[in-house]
Design an enzyme around this catalytic site. Structure first.
Site, PDB file in Angstrom:
ATOM      1  N   GLN A  52     -30.302 -75.079  27.476  1.00  0.00           N
ATOM      2  CA  GLN A  52     -30.192 -74.483  28.814  1.00  0.00           C
ATOM      3  C   GLN A  52     -30.466 -75.529  29.876  1.00  0.00           C
ATOM      4  O   GLN A  52     -29.709 -75.664  30.848  1.00  0.00           O
ATOM      5  CB  GLN A  52     -31.179 -73.318  28.959  1.00  0.00           C
ATOM      6  N   THR A  83     -32.330 -60.596  25.922  1.00  0.00           N
ATOM      7  CA  THR A  83     -32.640 -61.571  26.951  1.00  0.00           C
ATOM      8  C   THR A  83     -31.689 -61.358  28.105  1.00  0.00           C
ATOM      9  O   THR A  83     -30.523 -61.018  27.891  1.00  0.00           O
ATOM     10  CB  THR A  83     -32.492 -63.013  26.416  1.00  0.00           C
ATOM     11  N   ASN A  84     -32.178 -61.554  29.320  1.00  0.00           N
ATOM     12  CA  ASN A  84     -31.303 -61.476  30.495  1.00  0.00           C
ATOM     13  C   ASN A  84     -30.468 -62.740  30.652  1.00  0.00           C
ATOM     14  O   ASN A  84     -29.252 -62.684  30.812  1.00  0.00           O
ATOM     15  CB  ASN A  84     -32.127 -61.257  31.767  1.00  0.00           C
ATOM     16  N   THR A  85     -31.128 -63.891  30.611  1.00  0.00           N
ATOM     17  CA  THR A  85     -30.456 -65.149  30.924  1.00  0.00           C
ATOM     18  C   THR A  85     -29.234 -65.399  30.055  1.00  0.00           C
ATOM     19  O   THR A  85     -28.179 -65.826  30.542  1.00  0.00           O
ATOM     20  CB  THR A  85     -31.435 -66.324  30.772  1.00  0.00           C
ATOM     21  N   CYS A 197     -35.988 -60.662  33.856  1.00  0.00           N
ATOM     22  CA  CYS A 197     -36.273 -61.521  32.714  1.00  0.00           C
ATOM     23  C   CYS A 197     -37.111 -60.680  31.766  1.00  0.00           C
ATOM     24  O   CYS A 197     -38.049 -59.997  32.213  1.00  0.00           O
ATOM     25  CB  CYS A 197     -37.023 -62.784  33.128  1.00  0.00           C
ATOM     26  N   THR A 198     -36.788 -60.718  30.489  1.00  0.00           N
ATOM     27  CA  THR A 198     -37.434 -59.790  29.563  1.00  0.00           C
ATOM     28  C   THR A 198     -38.905 -60.089  29.330  1.00  0.00           C
ATOM     29  O   THR A 198     -39.593 -59.296  28.685  1.00  0.00           O
ATOM     30  CB  THR A 198     -36.682 -59.774  28.212  1.00  0.00           C
ATOM     31  N   GLU A 199     -39.414 -61.206  29.866  1.00  0.00           N
ATOM     32  CA  GLU A 199     -40.847 -61.495  29.762  1.00  0.00           C
ATOM     33  C   GLU A 199     -41.664 -61.052  30.978  1.00  0.00           C
ATOM     34  O   GLU A 199     -42.891 -60.958  30.892  1.00  0.00           O
ATOM     35  CB  GLU A 199     -41.085 -63.000  29.558  1.00  0.00           C
TER      36      GLU A 199
END
Length: 232
Positions: A52, A83-85, A197-199
Site C-alpha cells: 500500500q 477492510t474498508n481500504t 476503517c474497520t479498526e
C-alpha cells in the site's frame, strides 16, 4: 444457511470482530447453538501494508483476486472483504469469480440515508479519505455529500490506525485526538461521522461524538449475516 467467504487479516484485530458480530447475529436469529457457515482466508497484513505504502495496487489486486477464487472454490456464496481500504480493489475482486462481493459502502450508505442525513464526514486511512473509490460510491449510489478532515487531521487519523490500532493499541491520547477531529468535522456541518476503517471502532464510540457515528464494521457484518440467513 448460505456460506460466506471472508477475506480478512487486514488487520486481524478487526477480522476477529467481524467473526464475532456475524455469529452474534446468526445466534440471535436462529437460537443459542447456531453459528454462521464461514470460510476465512486471513492474509498477512505486513506485506500488504508495505505494498500500500509503495503504491503496488496491481500486485494487491492479484493477491485479493486469488483469495476470492480460493474462497469461491470452497463453496462461498458471497464474499466479505473485511477492510474498508482494500475496497479500492473491489472491481478486481468482483471480476475474479461469479460469487457476489458484499461492498462495505452500501450498507453504510443505506443506513445514513435511512437516518435522513445528507452531509456526512468520513474517517479512515489516507487511501480511503483521499481517493475516490469510497466517497465516489457514496455520492453516486446513495446521493451523499461526503467531507473529510483537513490534511493535518487526515495524517493523524491515518497514523493512529497503522501505528496503534492494527497492533491492538488503544491509547487515551489518541481517543482525545480523534474526538477533536470529529468535533472539527461537526463544526464544518457534518450531520454524522462514518467510521470508515474497520479498526476505528476499537478507539471511539457514540460517547465521543456530538453527532451519530456509523460503524462500517458493524453495518457490513450485519449485512453479511442477513445474506447468510436469507433475510437481506
Amino acid at each position: 444457511m448460505r456460506r460466506l467467504g471472508l477475506i480478512g487479516g487486514m488487520s486481524w484485530e478487526s477480522t476477529a470482530h467481524y467473526y464475532r458480530l456475524i455469529n452474534g447475529h446468526v445466534r440471535a436469529a436462529r437460537g443459542p447453538a447456531a453459528s454462521a457457515d464461514l470460510l476465512l482466508h486471513s492474509l498477512d497484513f505486513a506485506p500488504i501494508a508495505q505494498a500500500q505504502r509503495e503504491g503496488r495496487w496491481d500486485e494487491l489486486a492479484a493477491t485479493l483476486a486469488g483469495s476470492a477464487r480460493l474462497l469461491a472454490g470452497g463453496g462461498a456464496e458471497a464474499l466479505v472483504l473485511c477492510t474498508n481500504t482494500m475496497h479500492r480493489l473491489a472491481d478486481a475482486i468482483a471480476a475474479a469469480t461469479p460469487v457476489p462481493l458484499l461492498h462495505i459502502a452500501d450498507p453504510t450508505g443505506a443506513a445514513i440515508v435511512a437516518a435522513g442525513h445528507a452531509r456526512v464526514a468520513l474517517l479512515g486511512t489516507a487511501f480511503t479519505m483521499e481517493q475516490d473509490f469510497y466517497t465516489g460510491r457514496l455520492r453516486a449510489r446513495h446521493g451523499l455529500e461526503v467531507i473529510v478532515p483537513e490534511a493535518e487531521d487526515r495524517a493523524l487519523v491515518h497514523r493512529v490506525i497503522y501505528e496503534e490500532l492494527v497492533a491492538g493499541i488503544v491509547a487515551p491520547a489518541s481517543r482525545e485526538a480523534y474526538r477533536a477531529v470529529i468535533a472539527r468535522l461537526v463544526d464544518r456541518g457534518a450531520q454524522s461521522i462514518i467510521l470508515g476503517c474497520t479498526e476505528i471502532m476499537l478507539l471511539v464510540d457514540h460517547s465521543d461524538s456530538a453527532v451519530p457515528l456509523f460503524d462500517t464494521t458493524a453495518l457490513h457484518a450485519r449485512a453479511a449475516a442477513d445474506f447468510a440467513l436469507g433475510t437481506g
